[in-house]
Design a protein around this motif. Structure first.
Motif, PDB file in Angstrom:
ATOM      1  N   TYR A 256       0.788  -1.069  -0.084  1.00  0.00           N
ATOM      2  CA  TYR A 256       0.178  -0.007  -0.095  1.00  0.00           C
ATOM      3  C   TYR A 256       0.906   1.134   0.043  1.00  0.00           C
ATOM      4  O   TYR A 256       1.761   1.356   0.884  1.00  0.00           O
ATOM      5  CB  TYR A 256      -0.925   0.180   1.303  1.00  0.00           C
ATOM      6  CG  TYR A 256      -1.700  -1.132   1.370  1.00  0.00           C
ATOM      7  CD1 TYR A 256      -3.152  -1.028   0.741  1.00  0.00           C
ATOM      8  CD2 TYR A 256      -1.732  -2.164   1.969  1.00  0.00           C
ATOM      9  CE1 TYR A 256      -4.140  -1.924   0.966  1.00  0.00           C
ATOM     10  CE2 TYR A 256      -2.298  -3.372   2.107  1.00  0.00           C
ATOM     11  CZ  TYR A 256      -3.737  -3.172   1.492  1.00  0.00           C
ATOM     12  OH  TYR A 256      -4.507  -4.249   1.458  1.00  0.00           O
ATOM     13  N   GLY A 257       0.695   1.913  -0.963  1.00  0.00           N
ATOM     14  CA  GLY A 257       1.552   3.239  -1.140  1.00  0.00           C
ATOM     15  C   GLY A 257       0.625   4.408  -0.936  1.00  0.00           C
ATOM     16  O   GLY A 257      -0.400   4.680  -1.245  1.00  0.00           O
ATOM     17  N   VAL A 258       1.288   5.545   0.066  1.00  0.00           N
ATOM     18  CA  VAL A 258       0.503   6.537   0.384  1.00  0.00           C
ATOM     19  C   VAL A 258       1.244   7.991   0.075  1.00  0.00           C
ATOM     20  O   VAL A 258       2.510   7.848   0.014  1.00  0.00           O
ATOM     21  CB  VAL A 258      -0.154   6.634   1.685  1.00  0.00           C
ATOM     22  CG1 VAL A 258       0.834   6.363   2.642  1.00  0.00           C
ATOM     23  CG2 VAL A 258      -1.105   7.808   2.036  1.00  0.00           C
ATOM     24  N   GLU A 259       0.854   9.170  -0.413  1.00  0.00           N
ATOM     25  CA  GLU A 259       1.528  10.185  -1.125  1.00  0.00           C
ATOM     26  C   GLU A 259       0.520  11.297  -0.979  1.00  0.00           C
ATOM     27  O   GLU A 259      -0.461  11.104  -1.602  1.00  0.00           O
ATOM     28  CB  GLU A 259       2.118   9.952  -2.415  1.00  0.00           C
ATOM     29  CG  GLU A 259       3.038  11.147  -2.900  1.00  0.00           C
ATOM     30  CD  GLU A 259       3.951  11.825  -2.041  1.00  0.00           C
ATOM     31  OE1 GLU A 259       3.819  13.023  -1.951  1.00  0.00           O
ATOM     32  OE2 GLU A 259       4.842  11.057  -2.054  1.00  0.00           O
ATOM     33  N   VAL A 260       1.300  12.281  -0.625  1.00  0.00           N
ATOM     34  CA  VAL A 260       0.317  13.742  -0.633  1.00  0.00           C
ATOM     35  C   VAL A 260      -0.124  14.259  -1.744  1.00  0.00           C
ATOM     36  O   VAL A 260      -0.875  15.134  -1.947  1.00  0.00           O
ATOM     37  CB  VAL A 260       0.896  14.723   0.627  1.00  0.00           C
ATOM     38  CG1 VAL A 260       1.919  15.423   0.318  1.00  0.00           C
ATOM     39  CG2 VAL A 260      -0.239  15.439   1.002  1.00  0.00           C
ATOM     40  N   VAL A 261       0.778  14.010  -2.730  1.00  0.00           N
ATOM     41  CA  VAL A 261       0.851  15.093  -4.061  1.00  0.00           C
ATOM     42  C   VAL A 261       0.069  13.827  -5.104  1.00  0.00           C
ATOM     43  O   VAL A 261       0.389  12.868  -5.449  1.00  0.00           O
ATOM     44  CB  VAL A 261       2.374  14.853  -4.639  1.00  0.00           C
ATOM     45  CG1 VAL A 261       2.084  15.673  -6.105  1.00  0.00           C
ATOM     46  CG2 VAL A 261       3.262  15.625  -3.571  1.00  0.00           C
ATOM     47  N   PRO A 262      -1.065  14.237  -5.382  1.00  0.00           N
ATOM     48  CA  PRO A 262      -2.133  13.679  -6.321  1.00  0.00           C
ATOM     49  C   PRO A 262      -1.328  13.316  -7.752  1.00  0.00           C
ATOM     50  O   PRO A 262      -1.416  12.260  -8.093  1.00  0.00           O
ATOM     51  CB  PRO A 262      -3.172  14.375  -6.504  1.00  0.00           C
ATOM     52  CG  PRO A 262      -3.181  15.759  -5.629  1.00  0.00           C
ATOM     53  CD  PRO A 262      -1.647  15.760  -5.206  1.00  0.00           C
TER      54      PRO A 262
END
Length: 460
Positions: free
Chosen positions: A337-343
């Motif tokens: 599962y990857g998470v990042e603030v930049v759409p």
């Protein structure tokens, strides 16, 4: 009690022996215990130094003449090294650069993290520490009616006009900068003047796939409508077959930020491609992509080794960017599962997963510190968490969210040893143990060092 005045005065000439070096590459010498920081000084050297700034507890000097040279001193091969400031360590042997970076990591772990007695391995360097950067962005100016390109002088916005090449960037990038400048000059396209906010051409950016050798040129202009732009594109594409994409970026703001919001494809493909290990990446004009893929491969291989995956693990990749580490992990994990603030980065990550036929990686937009407690409430219990935060390190709320999840292992990839040491202290106080640390030289000739840490839950 009388205050003791510093033992040196501004503009005084002194002889100084350097005992140490700072993490910014300046030599450190002492006068009656009072430290002076002098750029380009190396430990063991004796030099004539001019004192240029005197503060209460330390001062700064300028190296005038080296009276006794260190064996580690080398002649910088770059003709503008002392003017430019893009590199800070070209006067130092590569062996010493690697040792300096390892010592920096060891010192901050001890000083800031109070962590010692663990293996800090020798820095992983490059066989050939030159011509490694796959991306360059160069300002455009004008002198005597002609276009010039070059990096800015240290602490200024004045272009170094005698800069012929940049020997840490790929050779093709140098050639493309020259080609765009010469053609634009011939076609009468004006340089941007930041003082008057006039003129057209602000920067030229070139990106090259290190494995594929595909090249993208990004022309950054103040206005969208540029006379003769079609002719410029036509001439480049006819002359340079390696160019696969030409993009215009419009930045009409009065700003030091290089790229504007609007990007327009002028010719060719929207993406160029490159490869790290077995994973292929599509790179657009604005994509974040590591500038040294050769060393990135070594860094990610080490992260994969520390993650110690057998194929049954659930992994979270926080600060996942365009999915570079996630896709490496997905080859060995059950689920990532990857998470990042930049759409935009998450869009790139999803596209890159599809490009590689990887179906066991999912990507989410958001702040990791907010998403992770929600995941935990849904019953997601990761075996491994991988973090690769920006220079400011991890948010403290995120660190506690990570501790709450109790993964067996944490792999921390860092580009700033000081914030790494601070964050490791919080993780250690939360029940984790730093097992080993591996510095990697991603940016030879500069003071930057990348580090990957193997962290385990105590009693696991």
């Amino acid at each position: 009690m009388a205050k003791t005045a510093p033992p040196v005065k501004k503009n005084e000439m002194i002889e100084l022996t350097f005992e140490d070096i700072t993490h910014e590459g300046a030599g450190v010498g002492k006068v009656n215990g009072y430290p002076l920081f002098v750029p380009y000084g190396l430990p063991g050297e004796k030099a004539k130094v001019k004192v240029i700034n005197v503060k209460k507890n330390f001062g700064f000097g300028r190296l005038i003449e080296t009276l006794h040279e260190s064996e580690e001193r080398v002649d910088p091969p770059c003709n503008v090294y002392y003017k430019c400031g893009g590199c800070q360590l070209q006067h130092m042997s590569y062996k010493m650069q690697l040792e300096m970076k390892r010592n920096q990591v060891k010192n901050v772990l001890k000083k800031i993290g109070h962590i010692e007695g663990i293996p800090v391995h020798e820095t992983i360097g490059m066989e050939d520490p030159w011509r490694y950067r796959n991306k360059v962005q160069i300002p455009v100016g004008s002198r005597n009616g002609e276009l010039i390109t070059g990096f800015y002088r240290k602490r200024s916005h004045e272009i170094i006009e005698d800069m012929e090449r940049c020997i840490i960037t790929e050779e093709i990038n140098d050639r493309m900068i020259d080609a765009v400048r010469e053609i634009a000059d011939r076609l009468g396209i004006s340089a941007y003047d930041e003082n008057n906010h006039r003129g057209i051409l602000r920067h030229i950016m070139v990106r090259t796939g290190q494995i594929t050798q595909e090249t993208m040129i990004v022309i950054i202009t103040r206005k969208e409508k540029v006379p003769e732009l079609n002719k410029l594109v036509d001439e480049i594409t006819k002359t340079y077959p390696e160019v696969k994409s030409i993009v215009q970026n419009i930045n009409s703001e009065r700003t030091n930020v290089i790229l504007g919001k609007k990007t327009k494809l002028l010719w060719g493909n929207e993406y160029i491609y490159d490869q790290i290990g077995d994973i292929r990446f599509a790179i657009s004009a604005k994509s974040f992509y590591q500038v040294n893929p050769l060393q990135t491969k070594k860094l990610y291989e080490k992260a994969l080794e520390y993650a110690n995956l057998t194929g049954s693990e659930t992994v979270i990749d926080a600060y996942c960017g365009i999915g570079t580490i996630s896709l490496f992990l997905a080859q060995k994990a059950k689920k990532v599962y990857g998470v990042e603030v930049v759409p935009e980065a998450i869009s790139d990550a999803k596209a890159n997963a599809k490009l590689n036929g990887i179906e066991n990686a999912e990507f989410f937009v958001g702040q990791a510190e907010k998403i992770m407690p929600w995941w935990k409430a849904q019953g997601l219990n990761p075996d491994v968490i991988v973090v690769d935060p920006p220079r400011k390190g991890c948010d403290e709320i995120f660190l506690h969210a990570m501790i709450e999840m109790q993964p067996k292992r944490i792999v921390y990839v860092s580009c700033n040893p000081s914030t790494l040491a601070r964050d490791l202290r919080i993780l250690e106080d939360g029940g984790y143990e730093t097992k080993e640390v591996q510095p990697v030289d991603m940016f030879p000739q500069t003071t930057h060092v990348e580090t990957v840490c193997n962290i385990e839950l105590k009693g696991n």
